[in-house]
Write a protein that holds these residues in place. Structure first.
Motif, PDB file in Angstrom:
ATOM      1  N   ALA A  63       1.097  -1.154  -0.120  1.00 18.23           N
ATOM      2  CA  ALA A  63      -0.296   0.082   0.155  1.00 18.23           C
ATOM      3  C   ALA A  63       0.910   1.533   0.186  1.00 18.23           C
ATOM      4  CB  ALA A  63      -0.775  -0.300   1.653  1.00 18.23           C
ATOM      5  N   VAL A  64       0.426   2.214  -0.046  1.00 13.87           N
ATOM      6  CA  VAL A  64       1.621   3.473  -0.806  1.00 13.87           C
ATOM      7  C   VAL A  64      -0.137   4.837   0.488  1.00 13.87           C
ATOM      8  CG1 VAL A  64       0.246   4.339  -2.768  1.00 13.87           C
ATOM      9  CG2 VAL A  64       2.219   4.993  -1.589  1.00 13.87           C
ATOM     10  N   GLU A  65       0.752   5.404   1.201  1.00  7.70           N
ATOM     11  CA  GLU A  65      -0.067   6.537   1.772  1.00  7.70           C
ATOM     12  C   GLU A  65       0.723   7.980   1.931  1.00  7.70           C
ATOM     13  OE1 GLU A  65       0.165   7.687   6.578  1.00  7.70           O
ATOM     14  OE2 GLU A  65      -0.603   5.818   6.051  1.00  7.70           O
ATOM     15  N   LEU A  66      -0.138   8.964   1.196  1.00  6.69           N
ATOM     16  CA  LEU A  66       0.819  10.325   0.560  1.00  6.69           C
ATOM     17  C   LEU A  66       0.571  10.830   1.509  1.00  6.69           C
ATOM     18  CD1 LEU A  66       2.015  12.038  -1.048  1.00  6.69           C
ATOM     19  CD2 LEU A  66       0.176  12.345  -2.423  1.00  6.69           C
ATOM     20  N   SER A  67       1.117  11.777   2.695  1.00  9.06           N
ATOM     21  CA  SER A  67      -0.118  13.119   3.216  1.00  9.06           C
ATOM     22  C   SER A  67       1.159  14.479   2.197  1.00  9.06           C
ATOM     23  CB  SER A  67       1.313  13.013   4.523  1.00  9.06           C
ATOM     24  OG  SER A  67       0.821  11.976   5.574  1.00  9.06           O
ATOM     25  N   LEU A  68       0.335  15.313   2.223  1.00 12.71           N
ATOM     26  CA  LEU A  68      -0.361  16.007   1.616  1.00 12.71           C
ATOM     27  C   LEU A  68      -1.120  18.021   2.048  1.00 12.71           C
ATOM     28  CD1 LEU A  68      -2.053  16.337  -1.668  1.00 12.71           C
ATOM     29  CD2 LEU A  68      -1.832  14.631  -0.133  1.00 12.71           C
ATOM     30  N   LYS A  69      -0.354  18.539   1.417  1.00 10.41           N
ATOM     31  CA  LYS A  69      -1.605  19.538   1.398  1.00 10.41           C
ATOM     32  C   LYS A  69      -2.414  20.367   0.740  1.00 10.41           C
ATOM     33  CE  LYS A  69      -2.283  23.191   5.276  1.00 10.41           C
ATOM     34  NZ  LYS A  69      -2.590  23.448   6.451  1.00 10.41           N
ATOM     35  N   LEU A  70      -3.596  20.374   1.242  1.00 13.22           N
ATOM     36  CA  LEU A  70      -4.830  20.598  -0.366  1.00 13.22           C
ATOM     37  C   LEU A  70      -6.081  21.818  -0.030  1.00 13.22           C
ATOM     38  CD1 LEU A  70      -6.023  16.897  -0.988  1.00 13.22           C
ATOM     39  CD2 LEU A  70      -4.604  18.398  -2.826  1.00 13.22           C
ATOM     40  N   GLY A  71      -4.858  22.844  -0.285  1.00 14.69           N
ATOM     41  CA  GLY A  71      -5.820  23.640   0.380  1.00 14.69           C
ATOM     42  C   GLY A  71      -5.127  24.086   1.689  1.00 14.69           C
ATOM     43  N   GLY A  72      -6.185  24.519   2.305  1.00 13.74           N
ATOM     44  CA  GLY A  72      -6.364  25.005   3.780  1.00 13.74           C
ATOM     45  C   GLY A  72      -6.177  23.231   4.731  1.00 13.74           C
ATOM     46  N   TYR A  73      -6.576  22.186   4.016  1.00 12.54           N
ATOM     47  CA  TYR A  73      -6.836  21.089   4.842  1.00 12.54           C
ATOM     48  C   TYR A  73      -5.410  19.733   4.755  1.00 12.54           C
ATOM     49  CZ  TYR A  73     -11.725  22.308   4.749  1.00 12.54           C
ATOM     50  OH  TYR A  73     -13.061  22.699   4.900  1.00 12.54           O
ATOM     51  N   ASP A  74      -4.795  19.226   5.707  1.00  9.75           N
ATOM     52  CA  ASP A  74      -3.858  18.537   5.789  1.00  9.75           C
ATOM     53  C   ASP A  74      -4.373  17.481   5.203  1.00  9.75           C
ATOM     54  OD1 ASP A  74      -1.864  20.053   6.676  1.00  9.75           O
ATOM     55  OD2 ASP A  74      -2.178  20.120   8.693  1.00  9.75           O
ATOM     56  N   CYS A  75      -3.703  16.587   4.526  1.00  9.43           N
ATOM     57  CA  CYS A  75      -5.165  15.439   4.098  1.00  9.43           C
ATOM     58  C   CYS A  75      -3.957  14.081   3.637  1.00  9.43           C
ATOM     59  CB  CYS A  75      -5.942  15.830   2.650  1.00  9.43           C
ATOM     60  SG  CYS A  75      -6.875  17.329   2.749  1.00  9.43           S
ATOM     61  N   THR A  76      -4.880  12.680   3.969  1.00  4.95           N
ATOM     62  CA  THR A  76      -3.758  11.461   3.707  1.00  4.95           C
ATOM     63  C   THR A  76      -5.153  10.910   2.599  1.00  4.95           C
ATOM     64  OG1 THR A  76      -2.813  11.872   6.060  1.00  4.95           O
ATOM     65  CG2 THR A  76      -2.918   9.196   5.300  1.00  4.95           C
ATOM     66  N   GLY A  93      -8.800  19.938   9.159  1.00  4.21           N
ATOM     67  CA  GLY A  93      -9.000  21.465   8.716  1.00  4.21           C
ATOM     68  C   GLY A  93      -8.741  22.317   9.700  1.00  4.21           C
ATOM     69  N   ILE A  94      -9.286  23.609   9.211  1.00  3.54           N
ATOM     70  CA  ILE A  94      -9.787  25.018  10.873  1.00  3.54           C
ATOM     71  C   ILE A  94     -10.894  24.538  10.518  1.00  3.54           C
ATOM     72  CG2 ILE A  94     -10.036  26.993  10.534  1.00  3.54           C
ATOM     73  CD1 ILE A  94      -8.625  27.753   8.240  1.00  3.54           C
ATOM     74  N   ASP A  95     -10.861  24.905  12.633  1.00  2.00           N
ATOM     75  CA  ASP A  95     -11.622  24.375  14.019  1.00  2.00           C
ATOM     76  C   ASP A  95     -12.058  22.581  13.821  1.00  2.00           C
ATOM     77  OD1 ASP A  95     -12.438  26.866  14.073  1.00  2.00           O
ATOM     78  OD2 ASP A  95     -13.245  27.525  12.478  1.00  2.00           O
ATOM     79  N   ASN A  96     -10.905  22.189  13.671  1.00  2.00           N
ATOM     80  CA  ASN A  96     -11.175  20.460  14.049  1.00  2.00           C
ATOM     81  C   ASN A  96     -11.786  19.976  12.657  1.00  2.00           C
ATOM     82  OD1 ASN A  96     -10.887  17.743  14.774  1.00  2.00           O
ATOM     83  ND2 ASN A  96     -11.732  18.081  16.711  1.00  2.00           N
ATOM     84  N   ILE A 124     -11.341  16.203  -4.876  1.00  2.00           N
ATOM     85  CA  ILE A 124      -9.947  17.291  -4.268  1.00  2.00           C
ATOM     86  C   ILE A 124      -9.924  18.875  -4.916  1.00  2.00           C
ATOM     87  CG2 ILE A 124      -7.488  17.733  -5.562  1.00  2.00           C
ATOM     88  CD1 ILE A 124      -7.435  14.638  -5.993  1.00  2.00           C
ATOM     89  N   PHE A 125     -11.134  18.707  -5.856  1.00  2.00           N
ATOM     90  CA  PHE A 125     -11.129  20.602  -6.277  1.00  2.00           C
ATOM     91  C   PHE A 125     -11.459  21.038  -5.218  1.00  2.00           C
ATOM     92  CE2 PHE A 125     -11.112  19.504 -10.651  1.00  2.00           C
ATOM     93  CZ  PHE A 125     -10.160  19.668 -11.743  1.00  2.00           C
ATOM     94  N   TYR A 126     -12.589  20.263  -4.137  1.00  2.00           N
ATOM     95  CA  TYR A 126     -13.384  20.908  -3.712  1.00  2.00           C
ATOM     96  C   TYR A 126     -12.278  21.821  -2.038  1.00  2.00           C
ATOM     97  CZ  TYR A 126     -16.479  20.994   1.100  1.00  2.00           C
ATOM     98  OH  TYR A 126     -17.028  20.962   2.266  1.00  2.00           O
ATOM     99  N   LEU A 127     -11.471  20.551  -1.443  1.00  2.00           N
ATOM    100  CA  LEU A 127     -10.580  20.776  -0.312  1.00  2.00           C
ATOM    101  C   LEU A 127      -9.638  21.941  -0.772  1.00  2.00           C
ATOM    102  CD1 LEU A 127     -10.115  16.893   0.220  1.00  2.00           C
ATOM    103  CD2 LEU A 127     -11.161  18.914   1.619  1.00  2.00           C
ATOM    104  N   CYS A 128      -9.424  22.232  -2.219  1.00  2.00           N
ATOM    105  CA  CYS A 128      -8.610  23.318  -2.349  1.00  2.00           C
ATOM    106  C   CYS A 128      -9.274  24.586  -2.982  1.00  2.00           C
ATOM    107  CB  CYS A 128      -7.964  22.993  -4.116  1.00  2.00           C
ATOM    108  SG  CYS A 128      -6.317  22.100  -4.026  1.00  2.00           S
ATOM    109  N   GLY A 129     -11.150  24.085  -2.681  1.00  2.00           N
ATOM    110  CA  GLY A 129     -11.395  25.401  -2.771  1.00  2.00           C
ATOM    111  C   GLY A 129     -11.171  26.213  -3.706  1.00  2.00           C
ATOM    112  N   ILE A 130     -12.018  24.870  -5.144  1.00  2.00           N
ATOM    113  CA  ILE A 130     -11.753  25.966  -6.513  1.00  2.00           C
ATOM    114  C   ILE A 130     -12.408  25.041  -6.874  1.00  2.00           C
ATOM    115  CG2 ILE A 130     -10.850  25.144  -8.853  1.00  2.00           C
ATOM    116  CD1 ILE A 130      -8.760  27.149  -6.842  1.00  2.00           C
TER     117      ILE A 130
END
Length: 645
Positions: A63-76, A93-96, A124-130
């Motif tokens: 398996a693979v696990e990618l940690s990254l930032k999408l917009g204002g969210y810390d994502c896995t 994201g913000i406010d837990n 992905i678009f939603y989390l990036c705010g696009i």
């Protein structure tokens, strides 16, 4: 569009390999067959791509696990070797604001969230705010429905894979994918003619609606005049007289009821039915309350599972960091314990028997991760089933209450009936009341005609405001398309500047670059001649052509705020270029890439470079990271223990 990589965890059958990414430039280098390109492919795999099944991947990859930032969210993003339909995405994201879904690669009918999110691309678009543009599902069919642009269509401009660097110019030569690639460039530059067509269609529809309402006003007035229905004041007089007669008839009916003297006999069956309905209503209400409480408990439990999953990952990371740490002084009193004799099977600090507290194997971690994911999904399914049952019970409660109200009214009516001696009188008066009531309803409907005329005239006037607004939007859209032309010109200029900066063979200051938005194929014009990617001839020049164009798009996007992801992965940007024969060309290419990384402001463009030989930045770049992968103890391959093809 902010996309920032942090780290990649590759779970194999025996180990967990971690690749950390720099905020600016990460350079992977080394000989062939050590897993450099596989790292880029695994990142692409996490974004919904296909994974090349090399022998090492087939035998050892779990398996693979990618940690990254999408917009204002810390994502896995997690994806196992056999996950062919869905990808697990967890975010905080913000406010837990936390969440975890098993996002499908192909859009499904039901939304994943309280938004238009039906697939991994939408998420992905939603989390990036696009908000992506909508394009035709079949580009050559004007009647084809509009669908949202896919993230995979713009990913071609962020991941220059080794296989296509010298054979494909962003898929534009493909009759099917080429249309998607063109849609991506329209999205980047703001050139989207479908919106202009929609605004023009909307304007024509509003104008037609206004004309229809005004014609309706003329027809209604002609109808009233033709049948001599009178004015609004005449209709009000007739309505008042009829209402007076109706009140007199109702008064007579009330008098007959008062003079009645007889016993009433409501049926026992009706009373029994009402008692049973009351009991059913009470039982259903209690069940609804219990179901609501159970749903809230399961939602809280699902949130705890998601939090537990995040905490487990942090415990594993903490163990990996602190493993092998030895105390020189007692953490309680500060006494030096280095000189204390040490027994092989005892702790030197506290003297307790040693216990093997090593973390579980990679496979056990993967089993635990999958178990948590399954429990999260099971609870989500349970919540959905309970909510459906709750809605069914609510409908059943409404139905029972409605039936009870009807039966209550029927009981009261039965209790209020006259005996047979008054039946004829009551029937006569009821018939008169019904006639007068129907006459009143007819007069009220006719009385609404003048009101309808006034309302239609007001609506026609209000539509003029919408017409003015639509015309203004059309003008703004045409201005936006003008801005898109400026963006295209800026990309062409930057493309030429980069080619000159790296001394691209055959390009001079007298040349200029043209980009035709009808096909998005940049052409270098030299005097009376022009040439494109397909006319370069050399595989090395095609590779450089791709790299320079991608750099130009990202640079213009950064300067003009275009929605291009802030990530550029280049696998073998010097493919087909010999370091022995063209050392200046290679040095100038990397010099330009490093200069771009130095000059940029927030949001920063993150580079992942993969090549056989390392080219150091001069002067150095802050946060520059390099990793040699050579299958050696101090420079291991991606899967260190694997030896094979």
């Amino acid at each position: 569009m902010k996309i920032h990589l942090k780290k990649l965890l590759v779970r194999t059958r025996r180990t967990v390999e971690q690749i950390d990414f720099s905020d600016s430039v990460t350079f992977l280098h080394g000989p062939v067959s050590t897993g450099k390109s596989t790292i880029a492919r695994l990142i692409d795999y996490c974004f919904g791509g296909e994974l090349e099944r090399t022998p090492a991947i087939q035998l050892e990859f779990v398996a693979v696990e990618l940690s990254l930032k999408l917009g204002g969210y810390d994502c896995t993003i997690e994806r196992a070797a056999n996950d062919n339909q869905r990808v697990r995405v967890t975010w905080n994201g913000i406010d837990n604001n936390i969440g975890s879904v098993n996002a499908p690669l192909v859009a499904q009918s039901e939304s994943l969230l309280d938004a238009e999110v039906y697939s991994l691309s939408d998420l992905i678009f939603y989390l990036c705010g696009i908000t992506p543009i909508k394009v035709r599902q079949r580009s050559r069919d004007p009647e084809s429905p509009l669908i949202r642009l896919s993230f995979r269509d713009i990913w071609w401009y962020c991941y220059l894979d080794q296989a296509h660097l010298d054979s494909s110019f962003f898929r534009l030569e493909d009759p099917f994918r080429g249309r998607k690639s063109q849609d991506a460039m329209k999205f980047f530059t703001g050139l989207h003619s479908e919106r202009l067509s929609q605004l023009e269609t909307e304007l024509m529809q509003i104008i037609d609606e206004q004309r229809t309402k005004r014609e309706a006003v003329l027809q209604i007035r002609s109808f009233i005049s033709r049948f001599e229905l009178g004015s609004e004041l005449d209709m009000a007089g007739q309505l008042q007289e009829t209402e007076l007669a109706l009140n007199m008839a109702k008064t007579e009916r009330a008098r007959l009821e008062i003079t009645r003297y007889s016993e009433t006999h409501p049926t026992d069956e009706l009373r029994s039915t009402l008692r049973r309905l009351s009991s059913d209503i009470e039982s259903i209400s209690l069940a609804i309350a219990e179901s609501t409480e159970s749903i809230e408990e399961q939602r809280a439990l699902r949130a705890e599972f998601i939090t537990t999953k995040t905490k487990a990952e942090r415990v594993t990371q903490a163990w990996e960091i602190l493993e092998g740490v030895h105390c020189q002084r007692c953490p309680d009193c500060g006494a030096d314990v280095l000189g204390r004799p040490q027994m092989e099977d005892q702790c030197r600090l506290c003297g307790s028997p040693k216990v093997d507290n090593r973390i579980t194997s990679s496979l056990d971690q993967e089993v635990a991760r999958r178990d948590l994911n399954e429990r999260i999904d099971q609870i989500a399914d349970s919540i959905a089933r309970r909510e459906r049952e709750l809605n069914r019970m609510k409908k059943q409660l409404v139905k029972a209450k409605t039936l009870k109200e009807s039966l209550d009214a029927q009981l009261q009516e039965e209790l209020a009936r006259y005996d047979s001696a008054f039946v004829e009188n009551i029937r006569a008066i009821e018939g008169e009341i019904a006639t007068l009531s129907e006459r009143i309803r007819s007069l009220q409907r006719l009385q609404q005609m003048p009101h309808a005329i006034n309302a239609l005239e007001e609506e026609a006037g209000a539509l003029q405001g919408r017409i003015d607004r639509s015309r203004r939007n059309l003008a703004e859209e045409r201005d936006r398309l003008h801005n898109a032309d400026e963006n295209i010109i800026a990309i062409a200029r930057e493309f030429k500047r980069i080619m000159l900066a790296i001394s691209f063979p055959g390009v001079s200051e007298q040349d200029h670059v043209l980009i035709d938005p009808r096909n998005w194929k940049p052409a270098v014009v030299h005097g009376d001649q022009d040439w494109t990617f397909w006319d370069t001839g050399s595989g090395g020049k095609k590779t450089l052509f791709n790299v320079c164009y991608a750099l130009a798009i990202h640079l213009v996007a950064r300067g003009r705020g275009l929605p291009v992801p802030t990530l550029l992965i280049m696998d073998s940007p010097t493919k087909n270029i010999s370091e022995d024969e063209n050392p200046e060309l290679i040095q100038s290419l990397y010099r330009e890439i490093y200069q771009i990384s130095r000059d940029q402001d927030e949001p920063k463009l993150q580079f992942l470079l993969i090549d056989s030989d390392l080219v150091h930045p001069d002067p150095p770049i802050q946060d520059f990271s390099e990793r040699r992968m050579a299958g050696e103890p101090d420079a291991p391959s991606l899967i260190p223990y694997y030896t094979g093809p």
